[in-house]
Design a protein around this motif. Structure first.
Motif, mmCIF file in Angstrom:
data_model
loop_
_atom_site.group_PDB
_atom_site.id
_atom_site.type_symbol
_atom_site.label_atom_id
_atom_site.label_comp_id
_atom_site.label_asym_id
_atom_site.label_seq_id
_atom_site.Cartn_x
_atom_site.Cartn_y
_atom_site.Cartn_z
ATOM 1 N N LEU A 56 0.915 -1.177 -0.005
ATOM 2 C CA LEU A 56 -0.104 0.017 0.179
ATOM 3 C C LEU A 56 0.949 1.245 -0.125
ATOM 4 N N ASN A 57 0.440 2.186 -0.517
ATOM 5 C CA ASN A 57 1.140 3.644 -0.554
ATOM 6 C C ASN A 57 0.352 4.351 0.386
ATOM 7 N N PRO A 58 1.202 4.958 1.434
ATOM 8 C CA PRO A 58 0.192 5.614 2.363
ATOM 9 C C PRO A 58 -0.330 6.822 1.823
ATOM 10 N N LYS A 59 0.318 7.140 0.994
ATOM 11 C CA LYS A 59 0.099 8.620 0.225
ATOM 12 C C LYS A 59 -1.598 8.451 -0.496
ATOM 13 N N ASP A 60 -1.736 7.223 -0.680
ATOM 14 C CA ASP A 60 -3.275 7.054 -1.322
ATOM 15 C C ASP A 60 -4.336 7.112 -0.379
ATOM 16 N N PHE A 61 -3.996 7.386 0.973
ATOM 17 C CA PHE A 61 -5.056 7.440 1.934
ATOM 18 C C PHE A 61 -4.949 8.893 2.533
ATOM 19 N N SER A 62 -6.138 9.200 3.139
ATOM 20 C CA SER A 62 -6.404 10.378 3.473
ATOM 21 C C SER A 62 -5.782 10.817 4.968
ATOM 22 N N SER A 63 -5.548 9.739 5.741
ATOM 23 C CA SER A 63 -4.610 9.839 7.073
ATOM 24 C C SER A 63 -4.182 8.543 7.260
ATOM 25 N N LYS A 64 -3.298 8.618 8.318
ATOM 26 C CA LYS A 64 -2.436 7.445 8.943
ATOM 27 C C LYS A 64 -3.378 6.335 9.345
#
Length: 194
Positions: A56-64
């Motif tokens: 998963l790329n964390p940048k693809d999510f709005s939050s941690k």
């Protein structure tokens, strides 16, 4: 008796992941690699060992929190009981910490509390340290601040470069981490037997 299931979290080349996988008589079964860097070399290594990957790329999510909710769902779906960080370049958040309290380990290339965080080998080198090493510790909410399980010293020689020092540190890591994993998993299993 089936082995306890575990996941490795990694972001880079996967040298510690590979050392864990090649370790004989590992007390647990590595069933999942979680990687936060699409394209990282560790993904290829996991595939070579037949370990499922969750990338998963964390940048693809709005939050941690949203990112970790996906990770938590993945590890739970594989019945993972232990998580081993091996070059995972992210601070673990509250949801994972609460779900795996006392069941998450990290390996760090220094004698903590000295040189926490990124580029610990470079930090030791720049500081002119004559000894550094490797630490395996439990994860808490801080940056390399969890309770220490094991440490091993690595001398810094006068002619060392960061590359030569890193090679010696990794050689120690690749022996120490699988050994500590076995110790904590076996101790945990022993303590849960009726």
């Amino acid at each position: 008796m089936s082995k306890v299931k575990a996941a490795v979290f990694a972001s880079g080349t996967g040298s510690n992941f590979e050392a864990i996988m090649k370790s004989e008589n590992l007390a647990c079964e590595i069933v999942l690699l979680v990687c936060d860097k699409p394209g990282a070399k560790v993904i290829e290594k996991a595939e070579q060992f037949g370990v499922q990957t969750f990338v998963l790329n964390p940048k693809d999510f709005s939050s941690k929190t949203e990112y970790e909710a996906e990770v938590l769902q993945a590890v739970r779906s594989h019945d993972v009981e232990w998580i081993f960080l091996a070059g995972y370049m992210r601070l673990v958040g509250k949801s994972l910490l609460e779900a795996y309290e006392g069941k998450m380990l990290n390996i760090h290339p220094s004698l903590l509390p000295a040189f926490p965080g990124k580029d610990a080998i470079g930090q030791a080198f720049q500081a002119g340290a004559n000894v550094t090493g490797v630490t395996v510790h439990y994860i808490d909410e801080g940056m390399d601040t969890g309770p220490i399980i094991a440490q091993e010293k690595v001398p810094v020689f006068p002619g060392d470069t960061e590359t030569s020092l890193k090679a010696r540190i990794q050689a120690v890591e690749h022996v120490l981490y699988p050994r500590v994993i076995n110790e904590v998993v076996c101790l945990s299993e022993f303590n849960t037997v009726d």
